[in-house]
Motif scaffolding. Structure first.
Motif, PDB file in Angstrom:
ATOM      1  N   LEU E 251      -2.313   6.216  -6.007  1.00 26.33           N
ATOM      2  CA  LEU E 251      -1.648   4.544  -5.865  1.00 26.33           C
ATOM      3  C   LEU E 251      -0.527   4.478  -5.271  1.00 26.33           C
ATOM      4  O   LEU E 251       0.349   5.809  -5.469  1.00 26.33           O
ATOM      5  CB  LEU E 251      -1.389   4.332  -7.325  1.00 26.33           C
ATOM      6  CG  LEU E 251      -2.744   4.270  -8.486  1.00 26.33           C
ATOM      7  CD1 LEU E 251      -2.567   4.007  -9.796  1.00 26.33           C
ATOM      8  CD2 LEU E 251      -3.899   3.153  -7.997  1.00 26.33           C
ATOM      9  N   ASP E 254       5.173  -0.554  -3.446  1.00 28.24           N
ATOM     10  CA  ASP E 254       6.174  -1.275  -2.544  1.00 28.24           C
ATOM     11  C   ASP E 254       7.400  -0.560  -2.756  1.00 28.24           C
ATOM     12  O   ASP E 254       8.068  -1.139  -3.746  1.00 28.24           O
ATOM     13  CB  ASP E 254       5.926  -2.658  -2.483  1.00 28.24           C
ATOM     14  CG  ASP E 254       6.822  -3.298  -1.495  1.00 28.24           C
ATOM     15  OD1 ASP E 254       7.610  -2.141  -0.874  1.00 28.24           O
ATOM     16  OD2 ASP E 254       6.865  -4.274  -1.189  1.00 28.24           O
ATOM     17  N   MET E 344      -1.893  -5.763  -8.966  1.00 32.40           N
ATOM     18  CA  MET E 344      -2.442  -4.470  -8.279  1.00 32.40           C
ATOM     19  C   MET E 344      -3.639  -4.733  -7.495  1.00 32.40           C
ATOM     20  O   MET E 344      -4.609  -5.624  -7.861  1.00 32.40           O
ATOM     21  CB  MET E 344      -2.803  -3.506  -9.338  1.00 32.40           C
ATOM     22  CG  MET E 344      -3.466  -2.295  -9.031  1.00 32.40           C
ATOM     23  SD  MET E 344      -3.636  -1.353 -10.397  1.00 32.40           S
ATOM     24  CE  MET E 344      -4.118   0.158  -9.921  1.00 32.40           C
ATOM     25  N   ASN E 345      -3.624  -4.309  -6.177  1.00 34.19           N
ATOM     26  CA  ASN E 345      -4.745  -4.639  -5.336  1.00 34.19           C
ATOM     27  C   ASN E 345      -5.474  -3.413  -5.325  1.00 34.19           C
ATOM     28  O   ASN E 345      -5.010  -2.241  -5.394  1.00 34.19           O
ATOM     29  CB  ASN E 345      -4.152  -4.923  -3.707  1.00 34.19           C
ATOM     30  CG  ASN E 345      -3.389  -6.251  -3.744  1.00 34.19           C
ATOM     31  OD1 ASN E 345      -2.125  -6.240  -3.828  1.00 34.19           O
ATOM     32  ND2 ASN E 345      -4.112  -7.249  -3.746  1.00 34.19           N
ATOM     33  N   CYS E 346      -6.971  -3.625  -5.288  1.00 33.30           N
ATOM     34  CA  CYS E 346      -7.744  -2.692  -5.484  1.00 33.30           C
ATOM     35  C   CYS E 346      -9.235  -3.083  -4.733  1.00 33.30           C
ATOM     36  O   CYS E 346      -9.422  -3.901  -4.813  1.00 33.30           O
ATOM     37  CB  CYS E 346      -7.882  -2.464  -6.993  1.00 33.30           C
ATOM     38  SG  CYS E 346      -8.633  -1.046  -7.536  1.00 33.30           S
ATOM     39  N   CYS E 358      -9.207   1.313 -11.511  1.00 35.20           N
ATOM     40  CA  CYS E 358      -7.921   0.352 -11.310  1.00 35.20           C
ATOM     41  C   CYS E 358      -7.862  -0.065 -12.870  1.00 35.20           C
ATOM     42  O   CYS E 358      -6.781  -0.602 -13.279  1.00 35.20           O
ATOM     43  CB  CYS E 358      -8.225  -0.634 -10.413  1.00 35.20           C
ATOM     44  SG  CYS E 358      -7.786   0.121  -8.812  1.00 35.20           S
ATOM     45  N   TYR E 382      -9.896  -6.405   1.507  1.00 34.10           N
ATOM     46  CA  TYR E 382      -8.875  -5.607   0.913  1.00 34.10           C
ATOM     47  C   TYR E 382      -8.033  -4.771   2.055  1.00 34.10           C
ATOM     48  O   TYR E 382      -6.798  -4.911   2.071  1.00 34.10           O
ATOM     49  CB  TYR E 382      -9.742  -4.638   0.075  1.00 34.10           C
ATOM     50  CG  TYR E 382      -8.534  -3.616  -0.713  1.00 34.10           C
ATOM     51  CD1 TYR E 382      -7.763  -4.165  -1.482  1.00 34.10           C
ATOM     52  CD2 TYR E 382      -8.508  -2.196  -0.327  1.00 34.10           C
ATOM     53  CE1 TYR E 382      -6.946  -3.124  -2.193  1.00 34.10           C
ATOM     54  CE2 TYR E 382      -7.655  -1.431  -0.654  1.00 34.10           C
ATOM     55  CZ  TYR E 382      -6.746  -1.775  -1.799  1.00 34.10           C
ATOM     56  OH  TYR E 382      -5.801  -0.864  -2.262  1.00 34.10           O
ATOM     57  N   LYS E 385      -5.685  -6.877   4.116  1.00 34.03           N
ATOM     58  CA  LYS E 385      -4.471  -7.202   3.323  1.00 34.03           C
ATOM     59  C   LYS E 385      -3.531  -5.968   3.257  1.00 34.03           C
ATOM     60  O   LYS E 385      -2.176  -6.462   3.404  1.00 34.03           O
ATOM     61  CB  LYS E 385      -5.197  -7.761   1.936  1.00 34.03           C
ATOM     62  CG  LYS E 385      -4.201  -8.286   1.213  1.00 34.03           C
ATOM     63  CD  LYS E 385      -4.907  -8.795   0.053  1.00 34.03           C
ATOM     64  CE  LYS E 385      -3.863  -9.079  -1.308  1.00 34.03           C
ATOM     65  NZ  LYS E 385      -3.155 -10.361  -0.705  1.00 34.03           N
ATOM     66  N   ILE E 386      -3.955  -5.188   2.817  1.00 33.72           N
ATOM     67  CA  ILE E 386      -2.874  -4.008   2.222  1.00 33.72           C
ATOM     68  C   ILE E 386      -2.427  -3.427   3.745  1.00 33.72           C
ATOM     69  O   ILE E 386      -1.092  -3.048   3.676  1.00 33.72           O
ATOM     70  CB  ILE E 386      -3.315  -2.877   1.528  1.00 33.72           C
ATOM     71  CG1 ILE E 386      -4.639  -2.087   2.078  1.00 33.72           C
ATOM     72  CG2 ILE E 386      -3.789  -3.669   0.120  1.00 33.72           C
ATOM     73  CD1 ILE E 386      -4.897  -0.817   1.519  1.00 33.72           C
ATOM     74  N   ARG E 389       0.669  -4.684   4.673  1.00 32.51           N
ATOM     75  CA  ARG E 389       1.544  -4.340   3.770  1.00 32.51           C
ATOM     76  C   ARG E 389       1.725  -5.645   2.890  1.00 32.51           C
ATOM     77  O   ARG E 389       2.988  -5.889   2.193  1.00 32.51           O
ATOM     78  CB  ARG E 389       2.684  -3.899   4.169  1.00 32.51           C
ATOM     79  CG  ARG E 389       2.643  -2.615   5.051  1.00 32.51           C
ATOM     80  CD  ARG E 389       3.721  -2.412   5.948  1.00 32.51           C
ATOM     81  NE  ARG E 389       3.279  -1.299   6.884  1.00 32.51           N
ATOM     82  CZ  ARG E 389       3.523  -0.081   6.795  1.00 32.51           C
ATOM     83  NH1 ARG E 389       3.986   0.434   5.530  1.00 32.51           N
ATOM     84  NH2 ARG E 389       3.321   0.870   7.431  1.00 32.51           N
ATOM     85  N   THR E 391       1.269  -6.256  -0.179  1.00 32.64           N
ATOM     86  CA  THR E 391       0.854  -5.792  -1.569  1.00 32.64           C
ATOM     87  C   THR E 391       2.026  -5.074  -2.239  1.00 32.64           C
ATOM     88  O   THR E 391       3.129  -4.832  -1.550  1.00 32.64           O
ATOM     89  CB  THR E 391      -0.318  -4.830  -1.227  1.00 32.64           C
ATOM     90  OG1 THR E 391      -0.454  -4.359  -2.608  1.00 32.64           O
ATOM     91  CG2 THR E 391       0.200  -3.599  -0.402  1.00 32.64           C
ATOM     92  N   TYR E 394      -1.036  -0.707  -4.865  1.00 36.13           N
ATOM     93  CA  TYR E 394      -2.375  -0.591  -4.264  1.00 36.13           C
ATOM     94  C   TYR E 394      -2.853   1.088  -4.402  1.00 36.13           C
ATOM     95  O   TYR E 394      -2.376   1.765  -4.721  1.00 36.13           O
ATOM     96  CB  TYR E 394      -2.285  -1.150  -2.695  1.00 36.13           C
ATOM     97  CG  TYR E 394      -1.219   0.080  -2.000  1.00 36.13           C
ATOM     98  CD1 TYR E 394      -0.135  -0.021  -1.895  1.00 36.13           C
ATOM     99  CD2 TYR E 394      -1.896   1.304  -1.427  1.00 36.13           C
ATOM    100  CE1 TYR E 394       0.619   0.960  -1.334  1.00 36.13           C
ATOM    101  CE2 TYR E 394      -1.047   2.070  -0.689  1.00 36.13           C
ATOM    102  CZ  TYR E 394       0.142   1.924  -0.719  1.00 36.13           C
ATOM    103  OH  TYR E 394       1.084   2.939  -0.083  1.00 36.13           O
TER     104      TYR E 394
END
Ligand SMILES: Nc1ncnc2c1ncn2[C@@H]1O[C@H](COP(=O)(O)OP(=O)(O)OP(=O)(O)O)[C@@H](O)[C@H]1O
Ligand SMILES: Nc1ncnc2c1ncn2[C@@H]1O[C@H](COP(=O)(O)OP(=O)(O)OP(=O)(O)O)[C@@H](O)[C@H]1O
Ligand SMILES: [Mg+2]
Ligand SMILES: [Mg+2]
Ligand code: NI
Lengths: 343, 326, 356, 303, 502
Positions: E251, E254, E344-346, E358, E382, E385-386, E389, E391, E394
């Motif tokens: 994980l 940021d 939390m992005n997953c 997650c 997903y 997106k990440i 950055r 997020t 993640y």
């Protein structure tokens, strides 16, 4: 009778309430534009009503008779504004009715003009109970609002056509043909219109109920000066209710006359044939002479006088020139033979 | 008739352009294809270069215009992920989907309609209640669950049918067909049943509802009075009169079958367009998605056209240009 | 020798607030080659009688009593399938609204051929020939071409003739014709009546003709049955019923016919309305409206009694207990009515009430 | 309240309700479902959406009656240790809201458009029908992605609160078409019937004619579709949740539960998918049976 | 002896240079061969090169094998090697990035080549172990001298047909439906296994894949969903072979922005506080996750690389203890006693049970009052997106394609710049000291010294708690009891080691 009926004050007899001037209605039954272009087919127009003029005086009845499909119902629908005329106009109480139907004031006009439809069953919403059906015009025009009041009024209307107020909560399919017709009569009478267009109002009624209904209509006419356009196939009935009779053939009026004159001395050959075809009570088992020949195709009407293929008195002129409705011998007839005095 | 078809085809083009437009609007949000095109070790300048090479850095309208110009020439570009012509990819997959959808539709119709008729005729009896209730399982269980359950029972436990794929196919030009071998038929059974179950419920219920109305009409009563057999009355007269709404919905559903058999295809690894599409969505493969959506639009337009033409076949009153009596 | 015999027929509509008895013990019969006219108040049960004979009462309606015999065999208790060969083959029916009786999706020919083949062991082409013949019989010109047309391509009158052709397709012995000429102009009406009469003469078929048009009745029928409130009020030869009615209702009915000769402002009418089916009074159903009611009428239901050439359900004609001795309750009322004047308006049911 | 109920039970519809055991059973199920959903907090033993209460150690326990089951979890737990019973109750709430609201929305939109297209005809008709064609071509999944994308671009960080709106709008956006087309077809027939013309002559406003006369007569197929679509919408919601545009996995809906459990079908943890599945079937069943009954009851000719 | 293999996906094309993706390479590696291959334990093995040595810091010399012929009969020569490297480095090739350190490939005789690198490059043999050799003649004859370029998309024969030196030939190819391989009778070496024919089928749906194995429609399938391992092992006809995989799941947080994008804490970034990161670390019950979510099919880790990767050591692979109380205390110390909220992005379809992991992490963190808003979505949306950055918190998985820790360090822990360093360091963790070490590792050619540097680098990162390592997922292959095969940690499936028991 509880309520005393007062004749309407503004009823000035003799002044026409409804004036139809050269009313015509064509239906465009041609295929869509692109088809016509591709298949090189012309427009197909069906002249259901083709230039009909008449006027009905306040408190009088004009009856229309004629063959199936000659345009009687179309005239009726033109009069109540269901169809817009392709040509000609309609004056109601001095104003242009078709223009008025489009304005908000039209609603008031609607209340003054009502119609009884030809097919009683089709004209009743199958999912509504009778109370709602008859009550609708009352509600729509804000004549009555209270539920109890409304019910009472609907009950009265039902009684007046020989049904019981207890029938109020039934659906149309639970009635016999004649009973349905009476429901649609009751609905038409609900708003107390001034002008009533009746498209075969008693065709499904037995003679005694028919007598009741016709009497009511007459009473209303006498007491309130109601004006009727009355369409029927039953010439005996027509003779009873009408003041004037118009005979239609293929979208046109061929003869208009006072009923006495018409029944006593029919002018147009078609009228004569029609009268000959009336079944007679007096002679049981008699053979009638139906009108000879087939009904012409309205999409492709005969030239000249539309009746000439079936007319025993037709000559060359009849097949070439269309006769105009002319005043002859105190009646209006559209026939060359009568005009020329051949008949 | 020709004119009618022609007019609809013109409209079809408009519809397809609209679909393409919306599709392009969509692509801004379904992800970034470049992320998946290059391996994890790609350098930023490589990424930029690829993006520019693919024209993805151009404004939306420019991209859309390019697509339209290409599409007008019958060329939908290349799959970003597979590097193959989109037209070829779809061409390869289309027969599989179409066969599956047709078999499912036939299944649904041939079971659904008689069941609908039965439940309408025997309204309120125990059996028809059972039919009505059981059929609901078909709509209240998700397709993927039904598919897996079927596999579990018929492939794993009983071993009657294979669990995946299309089996042997026969080639006719570019068209491949699985319907000419026993193996192919065995493979199509489970996916077709899965797809059909939902349609079946819908059709059955629709037919029932319409039948109930039609059975009360005068001409049915008159047909009875003429002493026709039950079969002739129910299937010849009544059923045919229910067809207009049933056809409308069936048409839409068939389009849906072709278009959105996605889940069934992925459960049974059916090599059809749905599978292609779902992959395209996960990898944001814009040309494939765009072409696919346009194709679906075309299919819907064609199906609706066919349905409208069928209206004419079924209901003579709608036929134009032949007016007789009036 | 009778073709159809209806005995004590009862038709009921079970309803959640009680059962509606729409037809109450009616009996009549029809001989081969005979035309029986059925007239009566609208809602009296004429159409239901016809539907009951052919076994097509709309649910929840059902035959609750009595029997219907065709050629001596009971047919009211037959199952749908057992009834099937009888329908069309032995009994042909024309419904009240013939315009909607044709399936709009099939050609006229197909419907004819299908009917013929359902009953007669003929081939397709024979059936077709026969169908064309039928259309010709019913007076449709150019039958060979018209046979392949769809119903909507026919005019109203022609469609009605097609319906009749269908009813005749398998040469039934009995034709139940429910208002076949309503809404048709006199000219077409005349054609249809001629047709029916010819069939009776040529084939010896019997017709039960339900209609409101007394002219048609007079012209066509041999005998007439007059119905009122689910019962038969009077039945007898047409001339007698029309010209010398024995039942007060029949008299009222006949008096209501608009006369081509007279120019009266109002028509004769029978005041009041037919009772609702679930509120039929004891005794004679007509008693509230009858000008000649007497005590017995209020309590005892009259059976059909011989009254001259006809039979009428009226105690006036009870030979064993002649009414002469009884005081007629409403004699005066009746006199006023007979004089052709409307009874005192107050006595009548209110007509449309006007409160402007 | 009591009086209106009594009056309703005495009406025709009420009577057919009283005499139809199927309808009553369906209504009972529906009421129970609605009650549970409305008072999920009181009815269910645990709060499955409160992550702090989840014990990983309790994951995948079978129902209480089987050997390894725990009496704490009547219907067992899922892979996160969530009580299935509570999850079903809470999930049903989400699913029912999504299913019913989106179907109602699409019915309303579809019926209105269908009525307008059929009743008014002309270019409006052509236009609306072509819009239908366009809409038909889009899978709900893509539409949902679009709406979610736009929604998130407009309101960054509003994931959870947005989820519902996105779900409902995207399901309805693709759902209304069927209704529109069906209603249009029937309206075309119905608008020419004489009872509609009779209403016109009476002076009833077109809007009221459409709503009061035409609408009840074209609702038959709509009801068939709508009742079936409640279940379909719930399932669509599950698919969308899987793609990440639906409800977050920490507050699973029925559909989500089923698709989670679907992965465990082979491994023997049947309860994770079976109980939510049963619940979904129950909801679909009661909605459909009620719909069937209502359709028949409202049709006077079928009584 | 036919073996039917099912995988979740298919090779996109048969062109070995078209895509740098492990499934693609795994499939083509049976048809094409590299200069340097791998043994069953992933150690380097001579393949088309019989030996290699570093002749100067920047130059390596490879001796090529004699008597090798391509499937079409053409003999294999140094020209083919030079051609293939040029092809792999050229336009349209997806292998370019891995070969970017190679300056030139020269023919030094019929059966020897020299490879010159831009700088000292100790791991060259590892790096080129995925560069497959094609026949120059065949490519030229078939207009396949370049891989398919997605931009122009001129497809060529190499996409559908293959002509390598490998132990299997391609007989039939229906993309995404099936690919049939047959044993190469003219193979230069000995083929251990007895498989005569391999039918390779993609089956995307895991449950269907399991069903196909259990019902005996396929003999080998991969991957097995962890929850179905027990079920397959219980089946009479199949078993699951598990083994460690090289991918590490972790994980990221940021640590750069002054305010988190998706959190209720405004004005500061809690992840900048090491105590918060450590609290998160210690609050995660990775063993619990291993037991329930992963059903044992994972190996909890404290490092960013796993066994099989050069630089991994068992002693360093230790996690901080799972201790909720300690975590709570750390949170309190950091001033977040009542926790905070963060999104939390997953992904939910990328790694094994990623979504569930997650969720479990979110449940773990709830115990220290951190409210996680879980946004689980499909990989299609997903990753873009990440990678923007966009997020705050993640999940990511990483496999060093070079089998070397340097790859992980430079991609995951180096301060991001715009040239590609730290490209996947999405939380922008930055420690200049670590960056320095990473640079040194790049050019250090002494193996032992180099490993020391790696160790030091990992220690720095672990002390910073720059990421929250979770585990290495296990490979799980479902295999029919009739089939014997060898499972490699890099998840390559070599048909040559497959046998069917009679
Ligand atoms: N909406 C329409 N579209 C096309 N043609 C129509 C339409 N309405 C009526 N017609 C045609 O116009 C002609 C006149 O019809 P109309 O209904 O007025 O006849 P009618 O005199 O009332 O006949 P009937 O006595 O049978 O009721 C017929 O030929 C009919 O087919
Ligand atoms: N489905 C039904 N439910 C309840 N009552 C019905 C139903 N159908 C008919 N009736 C009643 O049965 C009575 C007889 O109806 P029937 O149709 O036989 O009358 P009819 O004599 O043919 O009248 P008309 O001359 O008006 O056609 C009517 O009073 C009617 O209200
Ligand atoms: Mg008319
Ligand atoms: Mg009747
Ligand atoms: Ni009196």
């Amino acid at each position: 009778m509880s309520a005393v009926i007062e004749p309407r004050k503004d009823t000035a007899a003799g002044e026409p309430l409804v004036v139809a001037h050269d009313l015509a209605r064509t239906f465009d039954v041609s295929p869509p534009w692109l088809n016509r272009v591709l298949e090189r087919k012309p427009r197909v127009l069906l002249h259901a009503v083709d230039g009909v003029s008449f006027s009905i005086e306040r408190g009088k009845t004009l009856a229309l008779v004629g063959e199936s499909g000659c345009g009687k119902s179309t005239v009726a629908r033109l009069l109540v504004g269901l169809y817009a005329p392709t040509r000609g106009g309609l004056q109601f109480d001095g104003q242009d009715a078709h223009a008025a139907f489009k304005t908000p004031e039209g609603r008031k006009l609607r209340r003054r003009i009502q119609m009884i439809f030809q097919d009683p069953y089709a004209s009743l919403n199958p999912r509504w109970i009778v109370e709602d059906i008859i009550g609708e015009p009352l509600r729509e025009h804000g004549i009555l609002s209270g539920k109890a009041e409304l019910r009472e009024r609907v009950g009265e209307l039902l009684k007046s056509v020989g049904l019981s107020p207890l029938d109020m909560s039934k659906y149309p399919h639970q009635f016999s043909g004649g009973q349905r017709q009476r429901i649609s009569i009751a609905r038409a009478l609900a708003t107390q219109p001034e002008f009533l267009v009746c498209d075969e109002p008693t065709s499904a009624l037995d003679v005694s109920v028919q007598a009741q209904v016709l009497n009511i209509m007459k009473d209303l006419q006498r007491e309130q000066g109601l004006t009727y356009l009355f369409i029927s196939h039953n010439l005996a009935v027509v003779r009873h209710v009408a003041d004037q009779v118009g005979v239609m053939y293929l979208g046109r009026l061929v003869e208009v006359a006072d009923k006495q004159k018409l029944f006593a001395d029919p002018q147009h050959p078609y009228t004569r044939m029609l009268l000959d075809a009336i079944p007679q009570m007096k002679h049981t088992g008699r053979q009638r002479t139906p009108v000879q020949g087939e009904v012409p195709n309205p999409l492709n009407p005969p030239t000249g006088c539309a009746f000439h293929p079936r007319c025993p008195h037709a000559n060359a002129r009849c097949s070439a020139e269309r006769p105009k409705l002319l005043g002859i011998k105190g009646v209006q007839v559209a026939c060359h033979a009568v005009e020329e005095g051949r008949l | 008739m020709i004119a009618f078809v022609l007019r609809r085809l013109i409209q079809a083009v408009i519809v397809m352009i609209a679909v393409a437009f919306i599709a392009f609007l969509l692509f801004q949000y379904v992800g970034d294809p470049v992320v998946f095109l290059l391996g994890q070790d790609a350098k930023p300048e490589q990424i930029r270069e690829l993006r520019a090479g693919l024209g993805l850095d151009k404004p939306f309208f420019v991209q859309f215009w390019h697509f339209l110009v290409n599409a007008a020439q019958g060329e939908f570009g290349l799959s970003l992920r597979q590097g193959a012509k989109v037209s070829r990819l779809i061409g390869e997959r289309f027969p599989a989907t179409l066969e599956l959808a047709l078999v499912a539709a036939v299944l649904a119709l041939f079971i659904g309609i008689p069941m609908g008729v039965y439940t309408a005729l025997r309204r309120g009896t125990f059996m028809s209640q059972v039919f009505m209730t059981v059929s609901l399982l078909g709509v209240s269980l998700p397709t993927f669950l039904i598919g897996i359950l079927l596999i579990l029972v018929f492939a794993v436990t009983l071993g009657w049918f294979p669990s995946f794929g299309r089996g042997e196919t026969v080639k006719f030009g570019w068209w491949t067909s699985g319907l000419f071998s026993v193996d192919g038929w065995q493979h199509i059974v489970l996916p077709a049943v899965t797809l059909a179950i939902f349609q079946l419920t819908l059709i059955m219920r629709l037919v029932r509802a319409e039948m109930l109305e039609v059975l009360r009409t005068d001409y049915i009563k008159f047909a009875r009075a003429r002493g026709l057999s039950n079969r002739a009355i129910h299937f010849g007269h009544a059923l045919k009169n229910t067809l207009v709404p049933v056809m409308t919905i069936t048409g839409l559903q068939l389009g849906g079958l072709i278009a959105f058999a996605i889940i069934t295809e992925s459960v049974f690894q059916w090599p059809g367009m749905g599978l292609l599409f779902i992959q395209a969505v996960t990898f944001a493969d814009i040309p494939v998605m765009a072409a696919y959506l346009c194709l679906i639009a075309l299919i819907f337009v064609v199906i609706n056209l066919v349905v409208d033409l069928l209206y004419f076949v079924v209901d003579p009153r709608l036929r134009v240009g032949k007016a007789g009596g009036h | 020798m009778t073709l159809l015999q209806v005995q004590d027929l009862v038709v009921e509509f079970p309803h959640r607030r009680g059962t509606l008895r729409a037809i109450d013990r009616i009996s009549f019969d029809i001989a081969p080659g005979e035309i029986l006219g059925v007239v009566g108040e609208s809602g009296a049960g004429k159409s239901l009688t016809g539907a009951a004979i052919i076994g097509l009462l709309e649910p929840p309606g059902r035959v609750a009593g009595g029997q219907i015999l065709l050629e001596g065999q009971r047919i009211d208790n037959l199952s749908f399938d057992a009834m099937r060969p009888i329908r069309g083959r032995k009994i042909g029916a024309i419904f009240q609204d013939p315009l909607t009786s044709l399936n709009p999706l099939y050609t006229v020919g197909r419907q004819l051929i299908e009917t013929i083949r359902a009953h007669l062991p003929v081939t397709e082409s024979e059936a077709r020939k026969r169908a064309i013949g039928l259309l010709q019989d019913t007076g449709i010109p150019a039958a060979e071409q018209r046979i392949d047309h769809f119903p909507h391509q026919f005019s109203g009158g022609m469609r009605q003739r097609v319906v009749i052709a269908l009813a005749l397709a398998a040469e039934p012995k009995l034709i139940v014709a429910d208002e076949p000429t309503t809404a048709l102009d006199v000219s077409i009406q005349a054609q249809i009546i001629q047709l029916l009469k010819r069939i009776c003469k040529d084939r010896g078929a019997a017709v039960m003709l339900i209609t409101h048009d007394m002219g048609v009745i007079a012209e066509t029928c041999d005998r007439v049955a007059v119905m009122y409130a689910g019962r038969i009020a009077e039945i007898g030869p047409v001339h007698e019923v029309i010209h010398q009615p024995a039942h007060p209702y029949t008299s009222g009915l006949m008096a209501s016919i608009p006369d081509m000769a007279s120019d009266r402002e109002r028509l004769n009418q029978i005041d009041g309305a037919m009772p609702r089916l679930n509120a039929i009074p004891n005794g004679c159903a007509y008693n509230p409206r009858c000008p000649r009611t007497f005590a017995r009428c209020l309590t005892e239901r009259p059976e059909l009694l011989h009254a001259g050439a006809t039979r009428a359900a009226c105690w006036l004609h009870d030979a064993a207990d002649p009414h002469a001795g009884q005081a007629e309750i409403a004699a005066k009322h009746h006199d006023a009515l007979a004089a052709g004047e409307r009874a005192t308006p107050e006595a009548a049911e209110p007509i449309v009430e006007v409160t402007r | 309240m009591k009086k209106t109920l009594a009056r309703w039970l005495d009406s025709d519809v009420g009577y057919s309700f009283r005499t139809s055991p199927v309808a009553m059973a369906a209504a009972l199920i529906a009421v129970v479902c609605l009650f549970c959903a409305a008072f999920a907090g009181w009815v269910s033993p645990h709060n499955p959406f409160d992550l702090a209460t989840l014990e990983l150690g309790d994951a995948r326990l079978p129902p209480a009656w089987s050997a390894e089951g725990s009496s704490k979890y009547l219907l067992g737990t899922d892979d996160q240790g969530r009580d299935i019973l509570s999850a079903v109750i809470y999930g049903a709430r989400i699913s029912m809201i999504v299913g019913i609201v989106s179907v109602v929305l699409s019915v309303v939109v579809g019926v209105v458009f269908g009525l307008l297209a059929g009743f008014l005809g002309g270019w409006l008709d052509s236009f609306l029908m072509r819009v239908c064609d366009v809409m038909l071509s889009f899978p709900p999944i893509l539409v949902a992605l679009l709406i979610a994308g736009v929604g998130r671009a407009l309101f960054p960080g509003a994931h959870e609160s947005l989820a519902f709106g996105v779900l409902i709008i995207s399901i309805s956006l693709t759902g209304w078409v069927q209704y529109a087309r069906t209603v249009r077809g029937s309206t075309l027939v119905e608008r020419n019937k004489e009872y509609v013309q009779a209403a016109r002559v009476t002076g009833v406003a077109p809007i009221r004619i459409m709503l009061r006369h035409v609408l009840p007569n074209v609702m038959g197929p709509v009801m068939v579709l709508a009742t079936i679509q409640v279940a379909t919408a719930i399932i669509t919601e599950a698919t969308l949740s899987f793609l990440g545009v639906g409800v977050p996995p920490t507050s699973p809906s029925l559909g989500t539960l089923i698709s989670i459990g679907n992965q465990y079908l082979f491994s023997g943890e049947w309860w994770i998918t079976v109980f939510p599945g049963l619940m979904l079937v129950l909801i679909a069943l009661s909605v459909n049976l009620l719909g069937d009954w209502l359709r028949d009851a409202l049709n006077p000719r079928l009584r | 002896q036919t073996i039917r293999i099912a995988n979740q996906g298919d090779a996109l094309s048969l062109d070995p240079h078209s895509l740098n993706e492990s499934l693609q390479l795994s499939v083509t590696a049976n048809v094409y061969e590299t200069l340097v291959g791998r043994n069953k334990d992933l150690s380097l093995a001579p393949l088309l090169a019989t030996s290699w040595k570093q002749t100067s810091p920047n130059v390596w010399r490879f001796e090529l094998r004699k008597g090798v012929v391509f499937h079409d009969g053409t003999p294999f020569t140094a020209d083919d090697v030079v051609f293939s490297f040029a092809r792999a480095q050229g336009d349209g090739s997806d292998m370019r990035a891995t070969l970017s350190d190679i300056k030139a490939v020269r023919k030094v005789g019929d059966l020897a080549v020299e490879i010159e690198t831009n700088g000292p490059f100790p791991i060259l043999p590892d790096v080129i172990s995925l560069t497959m050799i094609m026949s120059k003649k065949w490519c030229e004859e078939n207009q396949a001298t370049k891989p398919v370029d997605r931009r122009k998309g001129i497809e060529n024969t190499a996409s559908f047909k293959a002509n390598g030196t490998g132990p299997f030939r391609v007989r039939e190819r229906q993309p995404n439906v099936r690919t049939v391989f047959t044993r190469n009778g003219t193979y230069w070496g000995k083929i251990d296994g007895n498989a005569q024919e391999i039918v390779f089928t993609p089956i995307a749906n895991p449950a269907t894949r399991v069903a196909a194995l259990v019902s005996g429609e396929v003999d080998v399938m991969e991957p097995v969903p962890v929850q179905d391992i027990a079920r397959i092992n219980a089946a009479p006809n199949a078993r699951v072979i598990t083994g460690p995989e090289m991918r590490t799941i972790f994980l990221g947080m940021d640590q750069k922005r002054d305010e988190l994008l998706y959190s209720n804490i405004k004005g500061k970034n809690p992840f900048k506080d090491k105590r918060v990161r450590q609290a998160f670390y210690q609050a995660i019950d990775i063993v619990g996750i291993q037991r329930t979510v992963m059903r044992g099919a994972s190996k909890p880790t404290g490092l960013l690389v796993g066994p099989g990767i050069n630089g991994w050591t068992a002693e360093q692979d230790k996690r901080l203890p799972f201790d909720v109380e300690a975590a709570k205390k750390l949170m309190a110390e950091a001033g977040y006693a009542s926790g905070f909220e963060v999104t939390m992005n997953c992904p939910n379809d990328r790694y094994v049970n990623d979504g569930q992991i997650c969720q479990s992490v979110a449940a773990n963190l709830a115990k220290i009052n951190v409210k996680i808003n879980l946004a689980a979505e499909t990989k299609g949306t997903y990753f873009p997106k990440i990678l923007r950055r966009d997020t705050s918190f993640y999940m990511l998985g990483w496999t060093p394609t070079t089998y070397d820790s340097h790859n992980a360090l430079s991609s995951l822990t180096a301060c991001p710049d715009d040239k590609g360093t730290g490209q996947f360091n999405l939380g922008a963790y930055c420690n200049p000291k670590l960056d320095e070490l990473t640079k040194k590792i790049q050019s250090e050619s002494d193996k032992a010294k180099r490993n020391e540097l790696i160790k030091e680098a990992f220690k720095l990162h672990a002390d910073d708690i720059g990421t929250l390592p979770l585990h290495q997922q296990s490979l799980a292959w479902g295999v029919s009891k009739k089939v014997e095969l060898v499972q490699l940690a890099d998840n390559f499936m070599y048909f040559k080691w497959m046998s069917v028991k009679p």
